[in-house]
Write an enzyme that holds these catalytic residues in place. Structure first.
Site, mmCIF file in Angstrom:
data_model
loop_
_atom_site.group_PDB
_atom_site.id
_atom_site.type_symbol
_atom_site.label_atom_id
_atom_site.label_comp_id
_atom_site.label_asym_id
_atom_site.label_seq_id
_atom_site.Cartn_x
_atom_site.Cartn_y
_atom_site.Cartn_z
ATOM 1 N N HIS A 48 -1.105 10.831 -1.800
ATOM 2 C CA HIS A 48 -2.397 10.379 -1.278
ATOM 3 C C HIS A 48 -3.313 11.524 -0.888
ATOM 4 C CE1 HIS A 48 -5.203 9.199 1.951
ATOM 5 N NE2 HIS A 48 -5.402 8.154 1.160
ATOM 6 N N HIS B 30 0.824 -1.210 0.000
ATOM 7 C CA HIS B 30 0.000 0.000 0.000
ATOM 8 C C HIS B 30 0.858 1.259 0.000
ATOM 9 C CE1 HIS B 30 -2.941 2.761 2.270
ATOM 10 N NE2 HIS B 30 -3.509 2.515 1.109
#
Length: 291
Positions: free
Chosen positions: A81, A39
């Site tokens: 992100h 991730h």
């Protein structure tokens, strides 16, 4: 019963989907070890979404990395992100007074000046937010595979077209990449649908936990349903697996973000196809897991 799958047309909430009863071979395949995805790269050990994080995942032996793509003020695609820059960079020091420090309010050149590593530790000082081009080059260099999230597409109208154009320019839409090394996902169903309509050959994923009754609609444009680990059950995983996606293959389910052994074992026991983790080595040790 023949070895071929038995299918039935199901109409739910005004949409038609294909309910699939698996063959013995397909049923056995569902119990294979899940794919483990790093991730934001190896983000438990290196600054998330940086080239260092990709390299860390590679050193740990993981092929699949996940990232997040956004667009700068001047139209460049970058990998980060948050929709703002403050958490993972020194933007407040470099550009004081420009709060709320949204990615879309800064040019690519300005973002390239930011330190995106020091917050994770002094040894990462000088790490940068990569452009998508830089990121793709490093993934290719490492012979890795990419689970790409189009982040907050409502903030960036037309970003799907931009992403596909760049992927094509960087030779990421050739047969090998599209079939074996690329998945595009988003929390926005409209964004996923747009990608599917523009390039129906690309594997796509929806981030979230649609109601079971809505799964036939999602199966029209998404090959994967990717929910948070706290929202799933064995029944939900089975419901996802009961449908075929736009490419005629059984829907898959990758769950996020699993960072401890107990949760990894729990979701693996539910029959998920993939586990997305900041610490993929922890998951691999707990449940095995491919790639």
């Amino acid at each position: 019963m023949s070895a071929r799958a038995v299918t039935a047309t199901v109409t739910l909430v005004g949409f038609v989907g294909i309910l699939v009863l698996p063959t013995a071979a397909e049923a056995a395949q569902q119990h294979d070890r899940p794919v483990v995805v790093a991730h934001r790269g190896g983000s438990g050990y290196a600054p998330e979404n940086t080239l260092q994080a990709i390299d860390k995942a590679d050193k740990l032996g993981f092929d699949w990395v996940e990232n997040d793509v956004q667009r700068t003020k001047d139209g460049r695609l970058v990998v980060i992100h948050d929709t703002h820059l403050a958490r993972t960079t020194n933007v407040e020091q470099v550009f004081p007074g420009r709060a709320p420090y949204n990615v879309r309010d800064f040019t690519a050149a300005e973002i390239a000046k930011l330190d995106a590593g020091r917050w994770k530790g002094a040894k990462f000082t000088g790490a940068r937010i990569p452009t998508l081009t830089q990121y793709l080059d490093r993934v290719d260099h490492n012979h890795q595979k990419l689970l790409m999230e189009i982040k907050a597409p409502e903030l960036y109208p037309g970003i799907e077209k931009d992403v596909l154009r760049l992927l094509g320019k960087e030779d990421w839409l050739n047969r090998d990449h599209v079939r074996n090394r690329l998945v595009i996902q988003s929390f926005s169903a409209a964004s996923v649908r747009t990608v599917h309509e523009r390039r129906p050959d690309i594997t796509t994923g929806f981030l979230g936990t649609p109601a079971k009754g809505d799964l036939p609609r999602y199966a029209r444009f998404a090959d994967l349903i990717n929910p948070s680990n706290g929202t799933i059950s064995a029944g939900y995983v089975a419901a996802v697996h009961a449908f075929r996606g736009p490419h005629g293959k059984r829907l898959k389910l990758f769950t996020w973000t699993v960072n401890d052994a107990a949760t990894a074992r729990r979701v693996a026991g539910l029959g998920v196809d993939g586990i997305i983790s900041n610490v993929p080595d922890v998951v691999r040790k707990a449940v095995g897991g491919g790639e």
